[in-house]
Design a protein around this motif. Structure first.
Motif, PDB file in Angstrom:
ATOM      1  N   MET B   1       0.994  -1.312   0.034  1.00 16.53           N
ATOM      2  CA  MET B   1      -0.011  -0.036  -0.090  1.00 16.53           C
ATOM      3  C   MET B   1       0.695   1.329  -0.089  1.00 16.53           C
ATOM      4  O   MET B   1       0.431   2.201  -0.749  1.00 16.53           O
ATOM      5  CB  MET B   1      -1.038   0.062   1.094  1.00 16.53           C
ATOM      6  CG  MET B   1      -1.789   0.923   1.083  1.00 16.53           C
ATOM      7  SD  MET B   1      -3.072   0.803  -0.213  1.00 16.53           S
ATOM      8  CE  MET B   1      -4.010   2.190  -0.118  1.00 16.53           C
ATOM      9  N   LYS B   2       1.951   1.311   0.827  1.00 15.28           N
ATOM     10  CA  LYS B   2       2.836   2.311   0.936  1.00 15.28           C
ATOM     11  C   LYS B   2       3.666   2.693  -0.226  1.00 15.28           C
ATOM     12  O   LYS B   2       3.699   3.731  -0.989  1.00 15.28           O
ATOM     13  CB  LYS B   2       3.933   2.073   1.885  1.00 15.28           C
ATOM     14  CG  LYS B   2       3.498   2.513   3.315  1.00 15.28           C
ATOM     15  CD  LYS B   2       4.513   2.294   4.389  1.00 15.28           C
ATOM     16  CE  LYS B   2       4.003   2.480   5.822  1.00 15.28           C
ATOM     17  NZ  LYS B   2       5.422   2.132   6.693  1.00 15.28           N
ATOM     18  N   ASN B   3       3.884   1.519  -1.233  1.00 13.55           N
ATOM     19  CA  ASN B   3       4.506   1.438  -2.419  1.00 13.55           C
ATOM     20  C   ASN B   3       3.636   2.069  -3.420  1.00 13.55           C
ATOM     21  O   ASN B   3       4.336   2.934  -4.142  1.00 13.55           O
ATOM     22  CB  ASN B   3       4.954   0.320  -2.989  1.00 13.55           C
ATOM     23  CG  ASN B   3       6.256  -0.274  -1.985  1.00 13.55           C
ATOM     24  OD1 ASN B   3       7.082   0.633  -1.515  1.00 13.55           O
ATOM     25  ND2 ASN B   3       6.600  -1.480  -1.870  1.00 13.55           N
ATOM     26  N   VAL B   4       2.503   1.656  -3.381  1.00 10.22           N
ATOM     27  CA  VAL B   4       1.589   2.324  -4.322  1.00 10.22           C
ATOM     28  C   VAL B   4       1.134   3.761  -3.940  1.00 10.22           C
ATOM     29  O   VAL B   4       1.434   4.383  -4.942  1.00 10.22           O
ATOM     30  CB  VAL B   4       0.071   1.475  -4.059  1.00 10.22           C
ATOM     31  CG1 VAL B   4      -0.831   2.278  -4.922  1.00 10.22           C
ATOM     32  CG2 VAL B   4       0.271   0.051  -4.482  1.00 10.22           C
ATOM     33  N   LYS B   5       1.234   4.217  -2.901  1.00 12.03           N
ATOM     34  CA  LYS B   5       1.075   5.455  -2.583  1.00 12.03           C
ATOM     35  C   LYS B   5       2.287   6.440  -3.207  1.00 12.03           C
ATOM     36  O   LYS B   5       2.226   7.583  -3.704  1.00 12.03           O
ATOM     37  CB  LYS B   5       0.917   5.773  -1.053  1.00 12.03           C
ATOM     38  CG  LYS B   5      -0.358   6.097  -0.638  1.00 12.03           C
ATOM     39  CD  LYS B   5      -0.301   6.493   0.797  1.00 12.03           C
ATOM     40  CE  LYS B   5      -1.843   6.594   1.456  1.00 12.03           C
ATOM     41  NZ  LYS B   5      -1.920   6.868   2.969  1.00 12.03           N
ATOM     42  N   LYS B   6       3.549   5.612  -2.754  1.00 14.45           N
ATOM     43  CA  LYS B   6       4.759   6.368  -3.297  1.00 14.45           C
ATOM     44  C   LYS B   6       4.874   6.573  -4.724  1.00 14.45           C
ATOM     45  O   LYS B   6       5.273   7.666  -5.236  1.00 14.45           O
ATOM     46  CB  LYS B   6       5.815   5.405  -2.643  1.00 14.45           C
ATOM     47  CG  LYS B   6       7.062   6.242  -2.028  1.00 14.45           C
ATOM     48  CD  LYS B   6       8.275   5.234  -1.635  1.00 14.45           C
ATOM     49  CE  LYS B   6       8.892   5.476  -0.735  1.00 14.45           C
ATOM     50  NZ  LYS B   6       9.851   4.753  -0.376  1.00 14.45           N
ATOM     51  N   ARG B   7       4.448   5.473  -5.381  1.00 16.72           N
ATOM     52  CA  ARG B   7       4.347   5.399  -6.854  1.00 16.72           C
ATOM     53  C   ARG B   7       3.537   6.452  -7.571  1.00 16.72           C
ATOM     54  O   ARG B   7       3.950   7.323  -8.338  1.00 16.72           O
ATOM     55  CB  ARG B   7       4.153   4.195  -7.149  1.00 16.72           C
ATOM     56  CG  ARG B   7       4.961   3.642  -8.472  1.00 16.72           C
ATOM     57  CD  ARG B   7       4.859   2.375  -9.136  1.00 16.72           C
ATOM     58  NE  ARG B   7       5.003   1.341  -8.095  1.00 16.72           N
ATOM     59  CZ  ARG B   7       4.506   0.136  -8.380  1.00 16.72           C
ATOM     60  NH1 ARG B   7       3.674  -0.209  -8.978  1.00 16.72           N
ATOM     61  NH2 ARG B   7       5.146  -0.830  -7.203  1.00 16.72           N
ATOM     62  N   LEU B   8       2.178   6.544  -6.830  1.00 22.39           N
ATOM     63  CA  LEU B   8       1.222   7.608  -7.333  1.00 22.39           C
ATOM     64  C   LEU B   8       1.787   8.944  -7.088  1.00 22.39           C
ATOM     65  O   LEU B   8       1.376   9.868  -8.036  1.00 22.39           O
ATOM     66  CB  LEU B   8      -0.156   7.458  -6.273  1.00 22.39           C
ATOM     67  CG  LEU B   8      -1.040   6.221  -6.839  1.00 22.39           C
ATOM     68  CD1 LEU B   8      -2.115   6.267  -5.996  1.00 22.39           C
ATOM     69  CD2 LEU B   8      -1.644   6.981  -8.219  1.00 22.39           C
ATOM     70  N   ILE B   9       2.250   9.228  -6.187  1.00 24.34           N
ATOM     71  CA  ILE B   9       2.933  10.776  -5.650  1.00 24.34           C
ATOM     72  C   ILE B   9       4.089  11.154  -6.487  1.00 24.34           C
ATOM     73  O   ILE B   9       3.949  12.081  -7.284  1.00 24.34           O
ATOM     74  CB  ILE B   9       3.163  10.931  -4.403  1.00 24.34           C
ATOM     75  CG1 ILE B   9       2.059  10.939  -3.319  1.00 24.34           C
ATOM     76  CG2 ILE B   9       4.099  12.067  -4.150  1.00 24.34           C
ATOM     77  CD1 ILE B   9       2.258  10.952  -1.848  1.00 24.34           C
ATOM     78  N   SER B  10       5.039   9.939  -6.781  1.00 27.50           N
ATOM     79  CA  SER B  10       6.096  10.239  -7.680  1.00 27.50           C
ATOM     80  C   SER B  10       5.463  10.816  -9.101  1.00 27.50           C
ATOM     81  O   SER B  10       6.177  11.312  -9.849  1.00 27.50           O
ATOM     82  CB  SER B  10       7.306   9.302  -7.609  1.00 27.50           C
ATOM     83  OG  SER B  10       6.703   7.863  -8.261  1.00 27.50           O
ATOM     84  N   ASN B  11       4.741   9.640  -9.502  1.00 25.01           N
ATOM     85  CA  ASN B  11       4.103   9.726 -10.817  1.00 25.01           C
ATOM     86  C   ASN B  11       3.541  11.286 -11.173  1.00 25.01           C
ATOM     87  O   ASN B  11       3.685  11.827 -12.093  1.00 25.01           O
ATOM     88  CB  ASN B  11       3.119   8.679 -11.267  1.00 25.01           C
ATOM     89  CG  ASN B  11       3.900   7.397 -11.749  1.00 25.01           C
ATOM     90  OD1 ASN B  11       4.954   7.338 -11.882  1.00 25.01           O
ATOM     91  ND2 ASN B  11       3.049   6.378 -11.512  1.00 25.01           N
ATOM     92  N   TYR B  12       2.640  11.588 -10.185  1.00 23.19           N
ATOM     93  CA  TYR B  12       1.860  12.842 -10.293  1.00 23.19           C
ATOM     94  C   TYR B  12       3.024  13.835 -10.144  1.00 23.19           C
ATOM     95  O   TYR B  12       2.879  15.041 -10.976  1.00 23.19           O
ATOM     96  CB  TYR B  12       0.998  13.026  -8.977  1.00 23.19           C
ATOM     97  CG  TYR B  12       0.223  14.342  -8.899  1.00 23.19           C
ATOM     98  CD1 TYR B  12       0.614  15.287  -7.945  1.00 23.19           C
ATOM     99  CD2 TYR B  12      -0.773  14.588  -9.997  1.00 23.19           C
ATOM    100  CE1 TYR B  12      -0.216  16.700  -8.020  1.00 23.19           C
ATOM    101  CE2 TYR B  12      -1.209  15.503  -9.973  1.00 23.19           C
ATOM    102  CZ  TYR B  12      -1.076  16.610  -8.819  1.00 23.19           C
ATOM    103  OH  TYR B  12      -1.960  18.021  -8.859  1.00 23.19           O
ATOM    104  N   THR B  13       3.999  13.886  -9.393  1.00 22.23           N
ATOM    105  CA  THR B  13       5.036  14.948  -9.513  1.00 22.23           C
ATOM    106  C   THR B  13       5.763  14.941 -10.592  1.00 22.23           C
ATOM    107  O   THR B  13       5.753  16.247 -11.277  1.00 22.23           O
ATOM    108  CB  THR B  13       6.100  14.570  -8.353  1.00 22.23           C
ATOM    109  OG1 THR B  13       5.333  14.156  -7.132  1.00 22.23           O
ATOM    110  CG2 THR B  13       6.996  15.720  -8.101  1.00 22.23           C
TER     111      THR B  13
END
Lengths: 107, 216
Positions: B1-13
């Motif tokens: 879950m944490k990894n998914v969040k991280k990936r989402l944020i980095s993709n968004y950035t």
């Protein structure tokens, strides 16, 4: 502060920083290229209301293809003559008089 | 879950940064884009430029109208005092002149653009298509295009120096103000010379076209 909150803060700050940087670069280019001196949309340089009447320019456009004969060139010359005469409405544009000591009141 | 969040944020950035940069590059290219120049539809136009005699107008950069400034003498104490005393009034007149010049530039620019793109260039293209190339007209086209570029460049230089003059504190530094005024006068003389050349070339176009018409 949670990790998500921290990331959001970083995102917000970095986006503001990027916006300031890109705006600064754009303004620098705008000044250095000289476009600012050609821009009439800046405050103090907006066209007057009656200015649109001055720019009655021709819609005539000489076609790049077609025959060349006396009649065609006569029409061309009439339109060009009108355009050049309209140019000459500007009496002595950028004349020296406007910046003379007398005009500026340094006499 | 944490990894998914991280990936989402980095993709968004990354997406957001990319959008910001994609705004910068069009602005950069627009600002650096050179003003549109003459159109040359026919490649054979360039083949007809070998006649040196046909170039009847030679635009120069030595304005003869600088002689009108007989008052360009060293600044006397009286003048210095006048400049200091009437600083605001002088600046207001300069600002008014700046605005007026801008209006005149736009008006003249439109006419020159029309004359070049709607009259001079199309006639040359059509003459070549009809196997009636006229070297003098082609040279006139090139001279007109060059003179128009010079007009743009010289106007920008003139406006830059005028802006600098207006920003000078004439109350405290009247001598410096007057020196800058002399430079602005010179810049303005160049612009005036460019206008004279362009108007002359436009008249020349009429003369040359008339002679072609008579020969038909």
């Amino acid at each position: 502060m949670t990790r998500g909150g921290k990331n959001l803060l970083i995102l917000g700050l970095s986006s503001v920083l990027i916006a300031i940087t890109t705006t600064g670069i754009s303004l620098m280019i705008y000044h250095n290229s000289g476009d600012i001196y050609l821009d009439r949309s800046r405050p103090g340089f907006l066209p007057d209301e009656d200015e649109s009447e001055e720019n009655n320019q021709t819609d005539y456009e000489f076609s790049k293809s077609g025959p060349i004969n006396r009649e065609v060139l006569e029409g061309y010359l009439d339109a060009l003559e009108a355009e050049v005469e309209a140019l000459e409405v500007y009496e002595e544009p950028f004349s020296a008089e406007a910046l003379s000591d007398k005009r500026l009141g340094i006499d | 879950m944490k990894n998914v969040k991280k990936r989402l944020i980095s993709n968004y950035t990354i997406t957001f940064l990319f959008c910001q940069l994609s705004v910068l590059f069009p602005l950069y290219s627009t600002a650096l884009a050179a003003p549109s120049d003459l159109e040359t539809d026919s490649a054979s136009l360039t083949e007809t430029l070998n006649d040196p005699e046909a170039n009847s107008v030679n635009p120069t950069k030595t304005p003869s109208n600088l002689e009108k400034y007989s008052d360009a003498s060293p600044l006397s104490p009286e003048k210095s005092q006048q400049i200091s005393g009437r600083c605001e009034e002088i600046k207001n007149r300069l600002k008014s002149l700046q605005k007026d010049d801008s209006r005149v530039r736009v008006g003249l620019g439109h006419y020159y653009e029309n004359i070049l793109n709607k009259f001079i260039v199309p006639l040359n293209v059509r003459l070549i298509e009809n196997a009636l190339p006229e070297v003098k007209l082609v040279n006139n086209q090139n001279s007109f295009a060059d003179a128009r570029m010079n007009f743009n460049t010289d106007f920008i230089e003139y406006q830059k120096s005028l802006e600098e003059l207006i920003q000078t504190d004439c109350k405290t530094y009247p001598n410096e103000f007057y020196e800058k005024l002399l430079k602005v006068r010179q810049s303005r003389a160049y612009v005036e010379e460019d206008v004279i050349i362009l108007n002359r070339l436009a008249r020349l176009q009429i003369t040359l076209t008339s002679s072609i018409k008579e020969s038909l």
